[in-house]
Design an enzyme around this catalytic site. Structure first.
Site, PDB file in Angstrom:
ATOM      1  N   ARG A   1       0.964  -1.329  -0.043  1.00  0.00           N
ATOM      2  CA  ARG A   1      -0.168   0.236  -0.094  1.00  0.00           C
ATOM      3  C   ARG A   1       0.763   1.044  -0.200  1.00  0.00           C
ATOM      4  NH1 ARG A   1      -3.510  -3.448  -0.219  1.00  0.00           N
ATOM      5  NH2 ARG A   1      -5.343  -4.027   1.168  1.00  0.00           N
TER       6      ARG A   1
ATOM      7  N   LYS B   1     -18.104 -11.855   8.934  1.00  0.00           N
ATOM      8  CA  LYS B   1     -17.371 -10.558   7.901  1.00  0.00           C
ATOM      9  C   LYS B   1     -17.636 -11.223   6.727  1.00  0.00           C
ATOM     10  CE  LYS B   1     -13.558  -7.562   6.968  1.00  0.00           C
ATOM     11  NZ  LYS B   1     -12.928  -6.681   7.868  1.00  0.00           N
TER      12      LYS B   1
ATOM     13  N   ARG C   1      -9.959  -1.237   2.534  1.00  0.00           N
ATOM     14  CA  ARG C   1      -9.641  -0.277   1.295  1.00  0.00           C
ATOM     15  C   ARG C   1     -10.813   0.532   1.078  1.00  0.00           C
ATOM     16  NH1 ARG C   1      -8.028  -5.758  -1.715  1.00  0.00           N
ATOM     17  NH2 ARG C   1      -9.441  -6.532  -0.228  1.00  0.00           N
TER      18      ARG C   1
ATOM     19  N   SER D   1     -14.859  -4.655   2.144  1.00  0.00           N
ATOM     20  CA  SER D   1     -15.006  -4.071   0.572  1.00  0.00           C
ATOM     21  C   SER D   1     -14.542  -4.897  -0.339  1.00  0.00           C
ATOM     22  CB  SER D   1     -14.618  -2.742   0.678  1.00  0.00           C
ATOM     23  OG  SER D   1     -13.027  -2.658   1.026  1.00  0.00           O
ATOM     24  N   GLY D   2     -13.302  -5.936   0.150  1.00  0.00           N
ATOM     25  CA  GLY D   2     -13.034  -6.942  -0.712  1.00  0.00           C
ATOM     26  C   GLY D   2     -12.559  -6.637  -1.881  1.00  0.00           C
ATOM     27  N   GLY D   3     -11.907  -5.588  -2.238  1.00  0.00           N
ATOM     28  CA  GLY D   3     -11.347  -5.200  -3.411  1.00  0.00           C
ATOM     29  C   GLY D   3     -12.203  -4.569  -4.454  1.00  0.00           C
TER      30      GLY D   3
ATOM     31  N   GLU E   1     -14.615 -14.012   9.557  1.00  0.00           N
ATOM     32  CA  GLU E   1     -14.345 -13.721   8.156  1.00  0.00           C
ATOM     33  C   GLU E   1     -14.215 -14.838   6.820  1.00  0.00           C
ATOM     34  OE1 GLU E   1     -11.529 -10.592   7.532  1.00  0.00           O
ATOM     35  OE2 GLU E   1     -11.972 -10.533   5.390  1.00  0.00           O
TER      36      GLU E   1
HETATM   37  P1  13P Z   1     -11.244  -4.755   2.569  1.00  0.00           P
HETATM   38  O1  13P Z   1     -12.438  -3.816   2.968  1.00  0.00           O
HETATM   39  O2  13P Z   1     -10.146  -3.902   1.977  1.00  0.00           O
HETATM   40  O3  13P Z   1     -11.508  -5.958   1.876  1.00  0.00           O
HETATM   41  O4  13P Z   1     -10.696  -5.392   3.893  1.00  0.00           O
HETATM   42  C1  13P Z   1     -11.190  -5.623   5.059  1.00  0.00           C
HETATM   43  C2  13P Z   1     -10.595  -6.733   5.648  1.00  0.00           C
HETATM   44  O5  13P Z   1     -10.374  -6.786   6.684  1.00  0.00           O
HETATM   45  C3  13P Z   1      -9.826  -8.006   4.643  1.00  0.00           C
HETATM   46  O6  13P Z   1      -9.439  -9.152   5.294  1.00  0.00           O
END
Ligand code: 13P
Length: 345
Positions: A33, A219, A295, A261-263, A177
């Site tokens: 990042r 999650k 993200r 948000s997952g990308g 998650e």
């Molecule tokens: P993102 O929202 O960037 O997907 O990150 C959340 C997260 O904790 C991924 O493990």
């Protein structure tokens, strides 16, 4: 196990209008990042960036908790205050990522398993001492023509439930998650199929391993098309599929779903969450539906900061803006015109 305390923390994390900031990037991910904005990944830079986020005045109206990484939970702000105390002083609950990342799943080409169960009981006790009140463990499934396999699904679910049981024993709310990765050209049906298979197995394992559903959070990914799919499902379809699937399989005892948000782009993460909030309200979904974005909340402030202390105020405005619009989306009150507000301040 003090279930009352776990339940209270879980409910606080998904309080109305609020969601979670995931700032638990491992040092390797954080290096990528920082590299993307031309900054060096030193311990001080990682600290300065996160301190900038955590000291954003007003963000605690929208952020109930922050997921930290092992380095960060031990770090002090530039003035010597532990970063954990910077959060606590604003009523923000510190959390911690406790998995140890992904490794190849033996005998299953292209599939991964999460590491980190060894010594977890002891690490959880230490994190509680350091101020954490909740935790996160990520399991991941890749999607391809012949995957995910039932083997990978079982391993992922088993690990998540093992972790969740240990976290609750330690008095820490587990954020479970299970992620179906968005990478690839698969369509939305394929994502739905994989998400359903994974979530069904996750809730089966949580029951087997005696996890109290009222003292945890889920999650998951949203049900979305693969990132390189030719015809990507739009927000309305994403929301309808996601909410309908969850209503079929997620028990109402669980207080909240906190999406990654997952990308997705900032825009997609916001408009999809908005559509999910509307669909969830219409269906009278029994759980809070909110965000635990990495993200989705950080991309704009990271780029604005660009590693320069002179940009801190501007980056904090950008972060506050992302928090505000994401919170609006979580309440079903987001409008694209809100994006203009940032330019106006
Ligand atoms: P993102 O929202 O960037 O997907 O990150 C959340 C997260 O904790 C991924 O493990």
């Amino acid at each position: 196990m003090d279930i009352q305390a776990l339940r209270a923390t879980a409910q606080q994390l998904v309080a109305p209008a609020k969601g979670i900031l995931a700032a638990d990037e491992s040092t390797g991910t954080m290096a990528r990042r920082l590299e993307s904005i031309g900054a060096e990944s030193t311990e001080e830079n990682r600290r300065d960036y996160r301190e900038m986020l955590f000291r954003t005045v007003g963000a605690s109206d929208y952020v109930s908790g922050v997921i930290l990484y092992d380095e960060t939970i031990r770090q002090k702000a530039a003035d010597g205050t532990p970063l954990v105390e910077v959060l606590q002083a604003q009523g923000v609950i510190p959390g911690i990522k406790v998995d140890a990342g992904l490794t190849a799943l033996p005998g299953a080409e292209g599939e991964l398993a999460t590491q980190g169960l060894d010594g977890l009981r002891e690490r959880l006790a230490e994190y509680r001492e350091l101020g954490a009140r909740f935790t996160k463990w990520r399991a991941l499934l890749n999607v391809g023509p012949a995957i995910p396999s039932s083997y990978a699904i079982e391993v992922a679910a088993h690990g998540l439930a093992r972790y969740a049981a240990l976290a609750q024993e330690a008095g820490l709310v587990p954020i479970v998650e299970p992620e179906v990765l968005m990478d690839g050209g698969h369509d939305v049906e394929r994502c739905e199929e994989a998400t359903e298979a994974l979530l069904r197995e996750v809730f089966r394992q949580l029951a087997v391993q005696r996890v109290a559903l009222d003292g945890m959070l889920l999650k998951p990914n949203m049900v979305v098309s693969g990132s390189s799919a030719p015809n990507r499902a739009r927000a309305q379809e994403v929301a309808e599929r996601t909410v309908a699937l969850f209503l079929r399989i997620i028990p109402p005892a669980m207080p909240g779903v906190v999406f990654m948000s997952g990308g997705q782009s900032d825009d997609d993460a916001t408009t999809n969450l908005q559509a999910i909030a509307v669909a969830g309200a219409k269906a009278e979904a029994p759980w809070q539906l909110t965000y635990s974005y990495g993200r989705g909340l950080q991309a704009l402030p990271l780029a604005t900061w660009a590693g320069e202390s002179a940009n801190v105020k501007k980056a904090q405005r950008a972060f506050l803006h992302r928090c505000r619009v994401t919170s609006a989306a979580r309440q079903g009150a987001y409008e694209p015109a809100m994006e203009k507000e940032l330019a106006a301040v």
